[in-house]
Write an enzyme that holds these catalytic residues in place. Structure first.
Site, PDB file in Angstrom:
ATOM      1  N   GLY A   1      -0.926   4.727  -4.246  1.00  0.00           N
ATOM      2  CA  GLY A   1       0.515   4.604  -4.425  1.00  0.00           C
ATOM      3  C   GLY A   1       0.936   3.432  -5.284  1.00  0.00           C
ATOM      4  O   GLY A   1       1.737   3.586  -6.219  1.00  0.00           O
ATOM      5  N   THR A   2       0.390   2.251  -5.005  1.00  0.00           N
ATOM      6  CA  THR A   2       0.726   1.090  -5.831  1.00  0.00           C
ATOM      7  C   THR A   2       0.070   1.204  -7.197  1.00  0.00           C
ATOM      8  O   THR A   2       0.631   0.762  -8.201  1.00  0.00           O
ATOM      9  CB  THR A   2       0.310  -0.218  -5.139  1.00  0.00           C
TER      10      THR A   2
ATOM     11  N   CYS B   1       0.851  -1.188   0.000  1.00  0.00           N
ATOM     12  CA  CYS B   1       0.000   0.000   0.000  1.00  0.00           C
ATOM     13  C   CYS B   1       0.888   1.240   0.000  1.00  0.00           C
ATOM     14  O   CYS B   1       1.575   1.509   0.988  1.00  0.00           O
ATOM     15  CB  CYS B   1      -0.929   0.000   1.214  1.00  0.00           C
ATOM     16  N   GLY B   2       0.854   1.987  -1.097  1.00  0.00           N
ATOM     17  CA  GLY B   2       1.718   3.160  -1.213  1.00  0.00           C
ATOM     18  C   GLY B   2       1.315   4.298  -0.306  1.00  0.00           C
ATOM     19  O   GLY B   2       2.164   4.899   0.370  1.00  0.00           O
TER      20      GLY B   2
END
EC number: 4.2.1.77
Length: 334
Positions: free
Chosen positions: A255-256, A91-92
């Site tokens: 993010g991802t 998880c970004g």
């Protein structure tokens, strides 16, 4: 009042996307790797996820994190992420929030103007950098796991709609599609329709093919669908909203997902190494992304992406569970 469990958390958000970091009440998590620890949580600690992600303590869009000891000898710590459907592989926005919370609360020791952290995630090693002024974090950047296009121009036929998606990995697998295929804009007014299409596309792909990482058996399946649109802001490159897990809406640019989007743009020669990509989200927040280097994942050409954003702490909480409560495990609406 009777209390059978007490949990403490620190909550934050990144462009509106929440992260609840569980700081107390977590039992020992067994496993030598983060993937093994994730599997342990899925089997033994899913009640914890339900209690803290579901209503009445959470909501359909809640996201959570447990910070663990490092799994590798050179890492600073590990992370395990959770959401409304289960336990994610990476998880970004969570990385950005964890670093921000860790520095601003004194959980992480920092020296100098910039500090980097090596983080073990189920998807692999992530390196994060904090830019801060005293105890205030101005931004966090992270070098993500190698990201790549898994399949491009995948034909989809749903409800008389024919269109194509790209499937890309950025720590999890995403299907990328233009919102204009459905006459939709990435905006609040079209969100219900976008959620509906996100679920249909995810289920269609998973019914037609097995999507799995070529090197890691535990990384498989479509995690989310990225709907891409023209930006609102003059400084943005693209606008998006990601529908993931069980119809969950990512408020942030993801993010991802941004990492996966960087891989697709690089594949199409629409983004060059070192060029800044500004990804705008449904709340008008932005992440900056770029290609740091080009590498390979098995037979796939891959990129190492860098993503930058900032987070804000929203609260410090203590949650209790009363054994008499019929809804002690929580519930979800929406």
């Amino acid at each position: 009042m009777k209390v059978s469990k007490v949990y403490t958390t620190i909550d934050a958000h990144v462009a509106g996307e929440p992260l609840r970091i569980i700081t107390g009440g977590v039992p020992e998590i067994k496993g030598d790797t983060q993937l093994e620890r994730r599997a342990y949580c899925m089997e033994h600690l899913d009640h914890l996820r339900e209690v803290l992600m579901y209503e009445p303590r959470g909501h359909h869009g809640m996201y959570g994190c447990i910070i663990t000891p490092p799994a590798s000898a050179h890492a600073d710590f590990g992370v395990l992420f959770m959401h409304n459907e289960g336990w994610s592989t990476m998880c970004g926005h969570g990385i950005i929030a964890v670093i921000t919370v860790g520095i601003e609360t004194g959980m992480f020791e920092v020296t100098g103007e910039k500090q980097n952290f090596i983080i073990d995630s189920p998807a692999g090693e992530v390196i994060a950098y904090a830019k801060y002024n005293g105890s205030e974090v101005e931004s966090v950047s992270f070098e993500n796991v190698p990201s790549f296009v898994y399949k491009k121009d995948v034909p989809i036929i749903i409800d008389d709609y024919e269109f194509q998606v790209d499937i890309a990995f950025g720590g999890a697998f995403y299907a990328v599609v233009d919102s204009k295929e459905f006459g939709l804009k990435v905006d609040f007014k079209d969100l219900s329709a976008i959620q509906m299409w996100g679920g249909k596309i995810k289920h269609y792909i998973e019914s037609k093919m097995e999507v799995k990482h070529p090197l890691e058996e535990g990384l498989k399946g479509i995690y989310g669908v990225i709907f891409s649109d023209e930006p609102k802001g003059e400084d943005a490159t693209l606008r998006n909203v990601t529908i993931f897990a069980d119809g969950q809406v990512d408020r942030s640019p993801c993010g991802t997902g941004t990492s996966a989007r960087i891989a697709t743009l690089f594949e199409k020669d629409a983004l060059q190494k070192g060029e800044i990509f500004v990804h705008e989200c449904i709340t008008d927040g932005k992440f900056e992304g770029e290609v740091l280097s080009v590498t390979a994942v098995d037979t796939y050409e891959a990129v190492v992406p860098k993503v930058t954003g900032h987070a804000f702490i929203t609260g410090f909480h203590q949650f209790v569970v009363d054994p008499r409560d019929d809804l002690k495990r929580g519930f979800l609406l929406g």
